[in-house]
Design a protein around this motif. Structure first.
Motif, short mmCIF file in Angstrom:
data_model
loop_
_atom_site.label_atom_id
_atom_site.label_comp_id
_atom_site.label_asym_id
_atom_site.label_seq_id
_atom_site.Cartn_x
_atom_site.Cartn_y
_atom_site.Cartn_z
N ARG A 1 2.57 -11.18 11.04
CA ARG A 1 2.83 -12.05 12.02
C ARG A 1 0.96 -12.23 12.83
N LEU A 2 0.30 -11.23 12.55
CA LEU A 2 -0.92 -11.20 11.93
C LEU A 2 -1.95 -12.40 11.65
N THR A 3 -0.78 -12.11 10.10
CA THR A 3 -1.09 -12.99 9.22
C THR A 3 -1.45 -14.25 9.36
N LYS A 4 -0.27 -15.05 9.82
CA LYS A 4 -0.35 -16.63 10.34
C LYS A 4 -1.04 -16.46 11.21
N LEU A 5 -1.32 -15.84 12.12
CA LEU A 5 -2.60 -15.91 13.03
C LEU A 5 -3.85 -16.05 12.72
N GLY A 6 -4.15 -15.99 11.41
CA GLY A 6 -5.82 -16.08 10.36
C GLY A 6 -5.89 -14.86 10.66
N VAL A 7 -5.24 -13.85 10.61
CA VAL A 7 -6.27 -12.22 10.95
C VAL A 7 -6.10 -12.09 9.45
N MET A 8 -7.30 -11.56 9.34
CA MET A 8 -7.59 -11.04 7.87
C MET A 8 -7.29 -9.66 7.32
N PHE A 9 -6.56 -9.14 6.62
CA PHE A 9 -6.46 -8.15 5.99
C PHE A 9 -7.25 -7.42 5.26
N THR A 10 -7.78 -6.39 5.06
CA THR A 10 -8.98 -5.63 3.87
C THR A 10 -7.81 -4.51 3.21
N ARG A 11 -6.79 -4.17 3.76
CA ARG A 11 -5.46 -3.36 2.67
C ARG A 11 -4.37 -3.80 3.60
N ASP A 12 -3.03 -4.01 2.56
CA ASP A 12 -2.23 -5.40 2.77
C ASP A 12 -1.18 -3.41 2.88
N PRO A 13 -0.16 -3.90 3.69
CA PRO A 13 0.39 -2.42 4.08
C PRO A 13 1.09 -2.02 2.63
N MET A 14 0.93 -0.99 2.99
CA MET A 14 0.85 0.86 2.07
C MET A 14 1.43 1.72 2.66
N ASP A 15 2.51 2.26 2.07
CA ASP A 15 2.72 4.12 2.32
C ASP A 15 1.71 4.83 2.61
N ALA A 16 1.47 6.02 3.04
CA ALA A 16 0.72 6.83 3.04
C ALA A 16 1.70 8.14 4.17
#
Length: 133
Positions: free
Chosen positions: A91-106
């Motif tokens: 959703r946020l990527t489609k709105l143009g939000v820039m992620f510096t770390r994509d989803p990951m397990d932690a």
């Protein structure tokens, strides 16, 4: 004792309000003019009486070096919990939000880090309950 207000330093309150409300989905709780700035707090629509997020002007001389160092090191200033990180990332990527770390397990969470466009990195966390084995 419980958390009442926490703040995030922002370089532009109006821009931050647009991002945090229009993109992330928070709602305004208080918007009170104070000189050149505002006492501008937001809440989650899921917790309208819960903790407030103050969009704090970053005018203090210590704020610039502090936030720049955090961003340079990839350290999020704050962490917000979401129910479905994968869906929120899409959703946020489609709105143009820039992620510096994509989803990951932690460990017991999935996490991602986004740029709030106002000088901060923000971590999104989904509680998964998984444990490292």
């Amino acid at each position: 004792m419980k958390i009442y207000i926490t703040s995030v330093f922002v370089d532009d309150q109006a821009k931050a309000q647009r991002f945090y409300c229009d993109i992330l989905g928070f709602t305004v709780k208080h918007d009170v003019p104070i000189g050149a700035h505002r006492w501008l707090t937001l809440v989650s629509p899921q917790q309208p009486e819960g903790p407030e997020l103050l969009l704090e002007p970053s005018d203090h001389p210590a704020v610039g070096p502090y936030t720049a160092a955090l961003v340079a090191d990839g350290v999020p200033a704050h962490s917000f919990q979401v129910d479905d990180l994968a869906a929120e990332h899409v959703r946020l990527t489609k709105l143009g939000v820039m992620f510096t770390r994509d989803p990951m397990d932690a460990g017991p969470v999935r996490m991602a880090v986004l740029d709030d466009t106002c000088g901060n990195l923000i971590q999104l966390v989904e509680m998964t309950g998984a444990t490292e084995g």
